[in-house]
Write a protein that holds these residues in place. Structure first.
Motif, PDB file in Angstrom:
ATOM      1  N   HIS A   1       0.709  -0.924  -0.670  1.00 48.63           N
ATOM      2  CA  HIS A   1       0.388  -0.086   0.090  1.00 48.63           C
ATOM      3  C   HIS A   1       0.445   1.382   0.160  1.00 48.63           C
ATOM      4  O   HIS A   1       0.070   2.379  -0.162  1.00 48.63           O
ATOM      5  CB  HIS A   1      -0.945   0.116   0.985  1.00 48.63           C
TER       6      HIS A   1
ATOM      7  N   GLU B   1      -8.926   8.431   2.950  1.00 53.69           N
ATOM      8  CA  GLU B   1      -8.366   7.880   2.308  1.00 53.69           C
ATOM      9  C   GLU B   1      -8.311   6.662   1.398  1.00 53.69           C
ATOM     10  O   GLU B   1      -8.420   5.908   0.207  1.00 53.69           O
ATOM     11  CB  GLU B   1      -6.841   8.530   2.526  1.00 53.69           C
ATOM     12  N   CYS B   2      -8.993   5.771   2.838  1.00 52.16           N
ATOM     13  CA  CYS B   2      -8.963   4.815   2.981  1.00 52.16           C
ATOM     14  C   CYS B   2     -10.329   4.174   1.890  1.00 52.16           C
ATOM     15  O   CYS B   2     -10.149   3.518   1.159  1.00 52.16           O
ATOM     16  CB  CYS B   2      -9.217   4.242   4.341  1.00 52.16           C
TER      17      CYS B   2
ATOM     18  N   ARG C   1     -11.752   6.204  -0.118  1.00 53.01           N
ATOM     19  CA  ARG C   1     -11.296   6.117  -1.966  1.00 53.01           C
ATOM     20  C   ARG C   1     -11.613   5.358  -2.794  1.00 53.01           C
ATOM     21  O   ARG C   1     -11.782   5.074  -3.711  1.00 53.01           O
ATOM     22  CB  ARG C   1     -10.180   7.367  -1.621  1.00 53.01           C
ATOM     23  N   CYS C   2     -11.282   3.937  -1.502  1.00 53.48           N
ATOM     24  CA  CYS C   2     -10.997   2.305  -2.606  1.00 53.48           C
ATOM     25  C   CYS C   2     -11.854   1.961  -1.853  1.00 53.48           C
ATOM     26  O   CYS C   2     -12.770   0.644  -2.905  1.00 53.48           O
ATOM     27  CB  CYS C   2      -9.645   1.679  -2.639  1.00 53.48           C
ATOM     28  N   HIS C   3     -12.329   2.190  -0.819  1.00 49.43           N
ATOM     29  CA  HIS C   3     -12.753   0.784   0.093  1.00 49.43           C
ATOM     30  C   HIS C   3     -13.741   1.010   0.273  1.00 49.43           C
ATOM     31  O   HIS C   3     -14.113   1.013   1.335  1.00 49.43           O
ATOM     32  CB  HIS C   3     -11.716   0.050   1.406  1.00 49.43           C
ATOM     33  N   GLU C   4     -14.949   1.505  -0.372  1.00 51.94           N
ATOM     34  CA  GLU C   4     -16.452   2.641  -0.172  1.00 51.94           C
ATOM     35  C   GLU C   4     -17.566   0.858  -0.091  1.00 51.94           C
ATOM     36  O   GLU C   4     -17.958   1.009   0.978  1.00 51.94           O
ATOM     37  CB  GLU C   4     -16.914   2.653  -1.483  1.00 51.94           C
ATOM     38  N   ASP C   5     -16.645  -0.300  -0.388  1.00 46.59           N
ATOM     39  CA  ASP C   5     -17.528  -1.524   0.076  1.00 46.59           C
ATOM     40  C   ASP C   5     -17.502  -1.872   0.950  1.00 46.59           C
ATOM     41  O   ASP C   5     -18.445  -2.094   1.650  1.00 46.59           O
ATOM     42  CB  ASP C   5     -17.369  -2.009  -1.305  1.00 46.59           C
ATOM     43  N   GLU C   6     -16.012  -2.225   1.225  1.00 50.04           N
ATOM     44  CA  GLU C   6     -16.199  -2.462   2.533  1.00 50.04           C
ATOM     45  C   GLU C   6     -16.140  -1.408   3.569  1.00 50.04           C
ATOM     46  O   GLU C   6     -17.103  -2.023   5.102  1.00 50.04           O
ATOM     47  CB  GLU C   6     -14.317  -2.409   2.715  1.00 50.04           C
TER      48      GLU C   6
ATOM     49  N   LEU D   1       0.460   3.553  -2.975  1.00 50.05           N
ATOM     50  CA  LEU D   1      -1.322   3.101  -3.299  1.00 50.05           C
ATOM     51  C   LEU D   1      -1.707   4.057  -2.260  1.00 50.05           C
ATOM     52  O   LEU D   1      -2.970   5.285  -3.159  1.00 50.05           O
ATOM     53  CB  LEU D   1      -1.998   1.819  -3.285  1.00 50.05           C
ATOM     54  N   VAL D   2      -1.543   4.949  -1.098  1.00 46.28           N
ATOM     55  CA  VAL D   2      -1.674   5.991  -0.381  1.00 46.28           C
ATOM     56  C   VAL D   2      -1.365   7.112  -0.847  1.00 46.28           C
ATOM     57  O   VAL D   2       0.085   6.905  -0.625  1.00 46.28           O
ATOM     58  CB  VAL D   2      -2.300   4.968   1.529  1.00 46.28           C
ATOM     59  N   LYS D   3      -2.075   8.175  -0.606  1.00 44.09           N
ATOM     60  CA  LYS D   3      -1.439   9.498  -1.077  1.00 44.09           C
ATOM     61  C   LYS D   3      -2.386  10.314  -0.506  1.00 44.09           C
ATOM     62  O   LYS D   3      -3.439  10.132   0.151  1.00 44.09           O
ATOM     63  CB  LYS D   3      -1.772  10.008  -2.193  1.00 44.09           C
TER      64      LYS D   3
END
Ligand code: SF4
Ligand code: SF4
Ligand code: SF4
Lengths: 262, 308
Positions: free
Chosen positions: A198, A216-217, A219-224, A201-203
Motif C-alpha cells: 500500500h 483516503e481509505c 477512496r478505494c474501500h467504499e464497499d468495505e 497506493l496511499v496518498k
C-alpha cells in the motif's frame, strides 16, 4: 472481597503477560528501527511460524496399515495430549503449494485450539510412518508427524494415491468445519487475500488528520465501508452478553457515544 | 445411358473381384490410441463446485473474462456448455441425495470439457488433419490447417468443439487443449488440475489413473458407483470420471463402447485402401462413357447445321 482480590490477581496477571509478550518484540523493533525506518510490527511467534512453514522434510515412504479405530485406540494408549504439542500457532504456507500457485496469503492455524476442541489426535493425524526412522528430529512423536511428512507435491508419479498437501488440507478441514458447524467454510474464511503493497497506493498530505486518513481509505474501500456499517463493530450499542463481567456496564458502543466515531 | 445388361454384369464382376482381392488387413480397423497417454481423473464425489478450475482455464488460455465473475455461484441455476469463450464449465445437479445430518438436498458438481478421446471422432472427421491425437494424449487443434468446415463439431459425441462465430476474419475451433503447452514446455499439469483445492482432478498417465480409479472403487466400498466413465466409452477417453451418483443422473450420455471412427473409417479404407482402386474405377467409368459416346455418334450422325 475474595472475588475482588481474585479479579485483581487476574488483572495483574494479564498486564504482566502482556508486558512479557510485548517486551521482546519491542526490543526487536528497536534493533530493526536502528537499521531501517520502515518498522513493520509482527506478532511474537509469527516469524518462527513463518520459518517452520518453509521447512521441507523428507517424504515418509511407507505408512503403517491399521484401521481408524485401532489407530485412535493406540493413540489414546500412548497418552499423548495437547501438552506434548511443541507449537500452538502455525502458518500454513508450504513451498509445495507455492511452487504451483500463489494466490493467497498464508492461512493462520491454531493447532492448540483444534487439539483441545477435538480431543482426539487421530482425527487429523490419521496415519503414521511404518517405522520410526523417517521422522525423528522433526516431530515430537512418530505418531503425530506433520501433514507435509506424507502430503507433499500433488500428482506425485511414485505415490499416485497420495493427496498433495493442498488437497489434504482442504479434504480434512472443510468437511469437518461443515459437520461440526464450527470454523470457516468459505475461501476467505481461512485465506487472506494477497494484499498489495500500500505504500505507493496511499496518498496523504504531510501531517494528515484522522478524517483525511479515513477519507483516503474510503477512496478505494467504499464497499468495505458499507459492509462495516452493518457489522457489530459499527452498530454495537452495548451491553453485550459476550463481554465477561461487564455485560451490564458498557453503554457506549460505536453506534452511540464511542470516540473515533467518524 | 446405353449400358447393356451384359456390360453391367461385366462391370459388377470386376468390382466384386476388386473387393475380394483386397487384403483383409486393409479392412480391419486399427486403433491409433497412444499407449502412454496422459489424462485426468475427475472424482465427482470430491468436487465442491468452487469454479476455480473454470477460472484457471480462462486465465491460462487467455480467454475473455465472463460477464459474471467466477465467484458468482448463481451461474449454477442453469446448465451451461463449453463454448468459444470457455473450454470448461462446472454444472450443478440435484440427484435426490440428502444430507444425513441436516436433511437438506445435496448438490453434485460435474466439470465438463473435451474428453481427449483415445480414438477421437473429431480427428477422424477432420478432412485436413487439423485435428490430431498426440502421443501425450492431447487432441490437438491446428488452426493453420483448419478450413472451417466444422465436421469435428458434428462428429464429436460429447458436443465439445465450439466455433468462433463472432470472429469474421480468423474464426477458430475452440476446445480444451489438455494444457499441452504447459505439459510439453514446463512439464506442468493442466491449470485446472493444479488449482483444484480438493484434488477432485488428478493428473497423470492414463494407465496409472485407471489403476488409481479402480483402487478408489475397491478401497471405499459404497462410496462410488462401480464404473469408471471413459475407461471404455467410445473406445476410451483421456479424461476419466468416478462418481458417487449414477452417471445418468449427472448428464452423462450412455455411449457405445466401440470407438466411433471405426465404421466410417472402415468404409473409407476399403474404398481407398490402394491408390489403384479409384484409378480403376475412373478407367472403367471412362471406358463406359467412351462407348456410350461412340454409340450415340453412330446413331445420330453429325447434323449439317453444326458445321460452321
Ligand atoms: S471429446 Fe469430442 S472434441 Fe474431444 S477428442 Fe473426443 S471427439 Fe474430439
Ligand atoms: S486441461 Fe487446460 S484447457 Fe482443458 S479444461 Fe483444464 S485448464 Fe482448460
Ligand atoms: S476446482 Fe475442483 S472442486 Fe472446484 S469446481 Fe473445479 S473440479 Fe470442482
Amino acid at each position: 472481597m475474595i472475588q475482588q482480590l481474585f479479579r485483581l490477581k487476574i488483572a495483574l496477571l494479564v498486564v504482566l503477560s502482556i508486558m512479557l509478550m510485548v517486551q521482546p518484540s519491542l526490543a526487536a523493533i528497536e534493533t530493526v528501527a536502528a537499521q531501517n525506518d520502515d518498522v513493520v510490527w509482527t506478532a511474537p511467534g509469527q516469524e518462527k511460524a513463518r520459518q517452520r512453514a518453509q521447512q521441507i522434510i523428507p517424504m515418509v515412504d511407507k505408512v503403517k496399515e491399521e484401521g481408524p479405530i485401532r489407530r485412535s485406540q493406540r493413540l489414546h494408549a500412548t497418552e499423548l495430549s495437547i501438552k506434548d504439542a511443541k507449537n500452538t500457532y502455525f502458518l500454513l504456507d508450504s513451498p509445495f503449494i507455492k511452487a504451483q500457485e500463489d494466490h493467497y496469503g498464508p492461512v493462520r492455524f491454531n493447532h492448540g485450539q483444534h487439539a483441545a476442541a477435538s480431543g482426539d489426535c487421530s482425527i487429523c493425524h490419521h496415519l503414521r510412518p511404518a517405522d520410526n526412522s523417517s521422522y525423528i528430529g522433526d516431530s515430537n512423536h512418530p505418531e503425530t508427524v506433520r501433514c507435509s511428512a506424507c502430503h507433499q507435491q500433488a500428482f506425485h508419479p511414485d505415490y499416485p494415491e497420495r493427496l498433495g498437501l493442498k488437497a489434504a488440507y482442504h479434504q480434512s478441514c472443510t468437511p469437518c468445519h461443515q459437520q461440526q458447524n464450527k470454523g470457516p467454510v468459505t475461501c476467505s474464511g481461512c485465506h487472506l487475500n494477497k494484499v498489495p503493497e500500500h505504500k505507493q497506493l496511499v496518498k496523504l498530505p504531510e501531517k494528515p488528520d484522522a478524517l483525511q486518513v479515513t477519507a483516503e481509505c474510503l477512496r478505494c474501500h467504499e464497499d468495505e465501508a458499507n459492509d462495516m456499517l452493518h457489522t457489530a463493530h459499527w452498530q454495537w450499542r452495548g451491553p453485550s452478553g459476550h463481554t465477561q463481567d461487564h455485560s451490564r456496564e458498557i453503554r457506549h458502543g460505536k453506534g452511540t457515544t464511542a470516540l473515533n466515531n467518524y | 445411358m446405353q449400358l447393356k445388361r451384359r456390360s453391367f454384369f461385366k462391370l459388377a464382376a470386376v468390382g466384386a473381384a476388386t473387393a475380394i482381392s483386397t487384403p483383409r488387413s486393409a479392412l480391419a480397423w486399427q486403433s491409433k490410441a497412444p499407449a502412454d497417454a496422459f489424462g485426468c481423473l475427475m472424482d465427482i464425489s470430491r468436487c465442491i463446485g468452487c469454479r476455480k478450475c473454470e477460472q484457471a482455464c480462462n486465465a491460462v488460455n487467455e480467454l475473455p473474462l465472463p460477464v459474471r465473475p467466477f465467484d458468482d455461484l448463481s451461474v449454477f441455476d442453469e446448465k451451461r456448455r463449453p463454448d468459444a469463450t470457455k473450454f470448461t464449465v462446472v454444472n450443478r445437479y440435484h440427484s435426490g441425495r440428502v444430507d444425513d445430518d441436516k436433511g437438506l438436498p445435496v448438490a453434485d458438481f460435474v466439470k465438463i470439457q473435451c474428453m481427449h478421446c483415445q480414438d477421437p471422432a473429431c480427428v477422424s472427421a477432420c478432412i485436413t488433419g487439423a485435428m490430431s491425437k498426440k502421443s501425450n494424449g492431447a487432441v490437438h487443434y491446428d488452426a493453420d490447417k483448419c478450413i472451417g468446415c466444422r465436421y469435428c463439431m458434428v462428429a464429436c459425441p460429447f458436443e465439445i468443439p465450439a466455433y468462433e462465430y463472432h470472429n469474421p476474419l480468423t474464426p477458430k475451433v475452440m476446445k480444451c487443449t489438455l494444457c499441452e503447452t504447459l505439459l510439453s514446455e514446463q512439464n506442468k499439469p493442466p491449470a485446472c488440475a493444479t488449482i483444484c483445492p480438493t484434488e477432485a482432478i488428478t493428473f497423470g498417465k492414463r494407465s496409472t489413473l485407471l489403476k488409481l480409479a479402480k483402487k478408489r472403487l475397491h478401497d471405499n466400498p459404497g462410496r462410488y458407483v462401480d464404473h469408471v466413465y471413459g475407461e471404455k466409452e467410445v473406445g476410451g477417453t483421456s479424461w476419466l470420471y468416478l462418481s458417487n451418483v449414477p452417471f445418468a443422473k449427472l448428464g452423462f450420455l450412455k455411449l457405445p463402447l466401440k470407438p466411433l471412427p471405426r465404421l466410417p473409417e472402415t468404409l473409407q479404407h476399403s474404398l481407398f485402401s490402394y491408390l489403384w482402386s479409384p484409378a480403376l474405377l475412373f478407367t472403367l467409368l471412362g471406358g463406359v462413357m467412351y462407348r456410350n459416346h461412340k454409340q450415340q455418334t453412330l446413331q445420330h450422325p453429325e447434323q449439317p447445321g453444326d458445321v460452321s
